[in-house]
Design a protein around this motif. Structure first.
Motif, short mmCIF file in Angstrom:
data_model
loop_
_atom_site.label_atom_id
_atom_site.label_comp_id
_atom_site.label_asym_id
_atom_site.label_seq_id
_atom_site.Cartn_x
_atom_site.Cartn_y
_atom_site.Cartn_z
N PRO A 152 0.83 -1.22 0.00
CA PRO A 152 0.00 0.00 0.00
C PRO A 152 0.86 1.26 0.00
O PRO A 152 1.97 1.28 0.53
N GLY A 153 0.33 2.32 -0.62
CA GLY A 153 0.97 3.62 -0.58
C GLY A 153 1.98 3.89 -1.67
O GLY A 153 2.62 4.94 -1.68
N ARG A 155 3.05 4.90 -5.35
CA ARG A 155 2.56 5.58 -6.54
C ARG A 155 3.13 4.90 -7.77
O ARG A 155 4.34 4.63 -7.83
N GLY A 175 -1.23 4.07 -5.15
CA GLY A 175 -1.16 4.78 -3.88
C GLY A 175 -0.81 6.25 -4.05
O GLY A 175 -0.74 6.77 -5.16
N ASP A 176 -0.58 6.91 -2.92
CA ASP A 176 -0.34 8.36 -2.94
C ASP A 176 1.14 8.72 -2.97
O ASP A 176 1.49 9.91 -2.95
#
Length: 204
Positions: A152-153, A155, A175-176
């Motif tokens: 997760p998270g 980009r 993700g960011d």
């Protein structure tokens, strides 16, 4: 001669020069100099940059970017504490012909390359990503493709050239950027790679 000067030609930027800027921006984000949105905006500009003179302005106000602006290796700012190591590490080149294998990408790997023809690998990046890390996968494929698992998270930035093909990034896998950036490159013909979400590394 009329004494007029010949205009200086602009120099084209290389992937390595763009990657240097991406690394600086990740470090600046980790040290709190940039917020997430500004980091992503500058990363996008760096990835689209065609000429060398377009890049310094993206890091000119960041101490981490002094060496790129001044062109002096002695001016490299120290890496902030707690930021992941970003020294280049080549994960190597593999070939998948009507076959494939499971590959666990180790922490510290910056780049990996693969050519797939009627085949592809399963790349597990759950242990390779982390805050401040940028991993580039150059995946060429003809009637094939690989599966890429990210935590997760992360980009995902797709810079691949595709003909009758394309990469698929599952919605929950995009993700960011708080857990690093994955850059996809390569030539795809009747092929594509899939990026899907996995779990974080064991013990995270």
């Amino acid at each position: 001669m009329d004494g007029s000067q010949v205009p200086e030609r602009r120099m084209r930027a290389s992937d390595a020069e763009r990657d240097e800027v991406l690394t600086v921006l990740q470090r600046a984000y980790e040290s709190g100099r940039l917020d997430l949105n500004e980091m992503r905006e500058r990363q996008d500009k760096a990835l689209r940059g065609q000429f060398v003179d377009e890049l310094p302005v993206l890091v000119g106000d960041l101490p981490e970017g002094r060496s790129l602006v001044l062109g002096d290796e002695r001016q490299v700012a120290p890496r902030p504490r707690g930021v992941a190591e970003t020294a280049p590490a080549d994960g190597g080149f593999t070939i998948s012909v009507m076959s494939g294998r499971d590959i666990t990408v180790e922490s510290g790997t910056r780049e990996m390359r693969n050519f797939a023809w009627w085949g592809g690998n399963n790349f597990d990046l759950t242990g390779a990503m982390g805050p401040g890390r940028i991993v580039t996968l150059t995946l060429h494929a003809v009637m094939g493709g690989s599966t890429i698992t990210v935590p997760p998270g992360v980009r995902v930035v797709d810079r691949s050239l595709a003909i009758m093909a394309g990469n698929e990034v599952q919605r929950d896998a995009q993700g960011d950027g708080s857990n690093g950036t994955l850059v996809l490159e390569g030539f795809l013909w009747w092929a594509g790679n899939e990026v899907k979400l996995g779990q974080g590394p064991a013990g995270a």
